[in-house]
Design a protein around this motif. Sequence first.
Motif: not given
Length: 252
Positions: A36, A54, A56, A58, A99-102, A129
Amino acid sequence: RCQFWNRKREQIMTILNVAQTAVALLWTLGVGSSASFALANKEVKPAESEEPQAIQVMFVNQTPNEVIDLYWVDPRYPADTNDRNKLVARIAPRGGWEATQTFVGHEFAYELYGKVHYVNPRMPNNYGEEFIVLSGDKEDYRVRCEVSVNSKSYTDFFEISVRPYWSPRGASRFLELVREKYYDGVAINRVLPNYIAQFGIAKDYEVRSKQQEIKILDDFPNYVRFDPGVMSFAGSGPDSRVSFFGIFAFLL
């Protein structure tokens, strides 16, 4: 030996007697797995564009026992409809993560201890990130460390108040090492009277060598003062934190 400590106190003030030096403790820091911590937190300016940026994220759950359901809040639906909250993940306690892409500005929600909390990813680092600890209104996690002198002829303890919102990556990595019992048997190897006490070198060479390969990259600056009793990772430059700590006894 360091372990999680659930004893509640309004204040923590403990005296650590080592090598004739008294250090007043009232700490800090602020879990995901070691993987992480692979991206540096160097803030970058948003692009001058109408397009959403965009990112990412955590999300980490540091609670001892609570599973956290994380939802994305879909702004296309009214607040009182079932379609507004989309389940992203169920995150396990004790260092579970997702972990998410947003996109910057998107909103996420979760319930913890009977209260709903909302988080919005801010500007990402230069790797696109961000690292967020889902702790709700909880300000810290308590860790109690037992210490001994001269083959346990004298024993004492001190408590650490780990504060994720001060340093989410640093706090998460420290809690991970505590769970792995990395600090069991670790010596307070350096004491400078009225300045600093340092520890963090594992007694097992192989364990120490392995952990030193894992660098904790920088959190965003938070400008916390190094007041007496504050604990901080030691480092040799950007993105160089490993497992070594210093507890300060004077104001820098």
